[in-house]
Write an enzyme that holds these catalytic residues in place. Structure first.
Site, PDB file in Angstrom:
ATOM      1  N   LYS A  81       0.854  -1.188   0.000  1.00 53.15           N
ATOM      2  CA  LYS A  81       0.000   0.000   0.000  1.00 53.15           C
ATOM      3  C   LYS A  81       0.889   1.237   0.000  1.00 53.15           C
ATOM      4  CE  LYS A  81      -3.624   2.230   2.777  1.00 53.15           C
ATOM      5  NZ  LYS A  81      -4.441   2.088   4.011  1.00 53.15           N
ATOM      6  N   SER A 159      -9.170   2.284   3.498  1.00 53.32           N
ATOM      7  CA  SER A 159      -8.269   2.944   2.571  1.00 53.32           C
ATOM      8  C   SER A 159      -7.318   1.991   1.849  1.00 53.32           C
ATOM      9  CB  SER A 159      -7.450   4.020   3.307  1.00 53.32           C
ATOM     10  OG  SER A 159      -6.626   3.459   4.309  1.00 53.32           O
ATOM     11  N   SER A 183      -9.335   0.280   7.837  1.00 52.45           N
ATOM     12  CA  SER A 183      -8.823   0.304   6.474  1.00 52.45           C
ATOM     13  C   SER A 183      -8.269  -1.012   5.961  1.00 52.45           C
ATOM     14  CB  SER A 183      -7.752   1.386   6.336  1.00 52.45           C
ATOM     15  OG  SER A 183      -8.331   2.667   6.424  1.00 52.45           O
TER      16      SER A 183
END
Length: 487
Positions: A81, A159, A183
């Protein structure tokens, strides 16, 4: 490409544990794994926009290197990420147009990235995420929307939405994620994956951070199997030099919890939305009801739980006091790092407004918010000490939503912040308490969309969750499910 013993279409759906076993057994090489993953990403990413920074040349070189560590996941491709877990010499944007346009790169590995490398993982790229990780949908203005492999008109969550979409589509078997308010668990629910948020401080945030976003940040991965989630946690857990505190060590490696009898657990069910009147979407209630029947069939003691502590206004009070300061700090931190002041107009509207509010907040408000959270967390802990071993809730109050509904410019900033807040009602309490929580893909609705179920254990008890999750995975396997858009 992959060796003759394993076809590429089969390889896409082997978990990281099995891919590593193929390398150890000499059936595949790390280079073959990397090349096959890169081909899958190139073939599939155009439809999903999950990977925003390819690292293909580096991945090929890393896989072929004689210095590739002989860790438990030697040669297995993974994605990072684009936030917190940074890798040396690689771009990092955090979903921000400012960093994208600046061409920011990180000079060193974070401790977490170094541990991934030591485990033998090969980094194939960076995944998409909302700006500053402040949304539950992955639609940043910097890189555009990531689409859900189960229905490209819908969000993969956020996220860590790019990571979730990539793993769900078979690009790589594992991808890094972080969880400050849900997330990891939110995109796991939206994309039909295993999403474990470990206990607070189970993994290091160093060397850049001791804490990140105060006490609520947790780092781990998204996977398709429980055993992968457990085994990866074994490779990254533990204190690093300079960490302010660490979680208590487990009694045995987490991978050894797989297949162990969890015993007859006291399981509490709650479907009411925390802090709000009414129930979540009927599909999310059905997912919990189905999980309850499965748990009972496995011998667990299952009863409704009011879990009234989740309705406390302290959760929102603390969040309101702390969150603006966090975003304002992020903007100031990045201003310092890139060598110029970032104007709030360079941010997406919700983040600009949040940072503006945070800049005007006194330091006492930050400390008051943390105190409110800590006091509430002590109250919440009593539920596990006195009443139950595991709490079961929906992960989300709704199925995956349409892209555009929560896009950065879809609503006025205050309205968008409120809408995002509603999506994390079931997840954010356990970032505040620091308890381990896992979303499991136990249900799909009539439209074929994944609906996650959240399981929460006491602080430090990932072992309980892993044993139970592995038992549920065996009883109701999900590994054969394939989304319509996949490698």
């Amino acid at each position: 490409m992959a060796g003759d013993s394993v076809r590429d279409d089969e390889l896409a759906w082997l978990d990281a544990t099995e891919q590593a076993e193929l390398v150890r057994g000499g059936e595949l090489t790390p280079s073959e794994l990397a090349e096959a993953a890169i081909e899958r990403i190139e073939r599939t990413n155009g439809a999903l926009n999950a990977v925003v920074t390819p690292l293909f040349e580096k991945a090929v070189a890393q896989a072929a290197s004689a210095q590739l560590p002989a860790g438990p996941f030697r040669g297995v491709p993974m994605l990072l990420k684009d936030m917190v877990c940074h890798s040396a010499g690689d771009p990092l944007h955090g979903g921000m147009r400012v960093l994208r346009d600046h061409g920011w790169t990180e000079p060193e590995d974070s401790h977490l990235a170094a541990r991934f490398r030591a485990a033998g993982f090969v980094f194939c790229g960076k995944t998409n995420m909302p700006e500053l990780a402040t949304s539950v949908t992955t639609e940043p203005l910097a890189h555009g929307a990531t689409r859900n492999p189960w229905d490209p008109s819908r969000s993969p969550g956020g996220s860590s939405g790019g990571s979730a979409a990539a793993v769900a589509a078979g690009m790589t078997p594992v991808a890094h994620g972080n969880d400050m308010a849900g997330s990891i668990r939110v995109p796991a629910s939206c994309c039909g994956l295993v999403g474990l948020k470990p206990t607070r401080a189970r993994t290091s945030l160093g060397p850049g951070h001791g804490e990140y976003w105060g006490p609520v940040a947790h780092e781990h991965v998204l996977t398709r199997s429980v055993r992968d989630s457990a085994a990866v946690l074994d490779t990254i857990r533990g204190m690093a030099p300079g960490d302010p505190y660490t979680a208590p060590p487990p009694s045995r490696p987490y991978r050894e919890e797989i297949g162990l009898d969890p015993g007859a657990l006291r399981v509490g069910l709650r479907t009411a939305v925390p802090g709000a009147a009414g129930q979540p979407h009927q599909d999310c209630v059905a997912a919990v009801d189905e999980a309850a029947r499965l748990l009972e069939s496995l011998g667990h003691h299952v009863e409704p739980s009011a879990a009234a502590v989740l309705d406390s206004p302290a959760i929102l009070e603390g969040f309101s006091a702390v969150f603006g300061t966090i975003v304002a700090w992020e903007v100031d931190r990045w201003s310092q790092r890139i060598g110029r002041r970032i104007d709030l107009g360079e941010l997406e509207p919700m983040n600009a407004r949040t940072a503006e509010v945070g800049r005007s907040a006194p330091a006492t408000q930050w400390l008051s918010g943390l105190h409110t959270w800590q006091q509430w967390a002590r109250e919440a802990a009593a539920l596990w000490e006195q009443e139950l071993d595991v709490l079961v809730t929906p992960t989300l109050a709704t199925p995956p939503w349409q892209l555009g509904e929560l896009a950065p410019t879809a609503l006025a900033p205050a309205e968008l912040a409120a809408a995002v807040g509603e999506k994390i009602a079931f997840t954010v309490p356990f970032n505040i308490t620091g308890q381990p929580a896992i979303s499991l893909p136990l249900h799909r609705n009539p439209d074929g969309l994944p609906i996650g179920v959240q399981f929460v254990a006491a602080y430090g008890r990932e072992d309980v969750l892993i044993r139970l999750a592995a038992q549920l995975e065996q009883a109701a396997p999900w590994s054969m499910a394939r989304p319509p858009v996949s490698a």
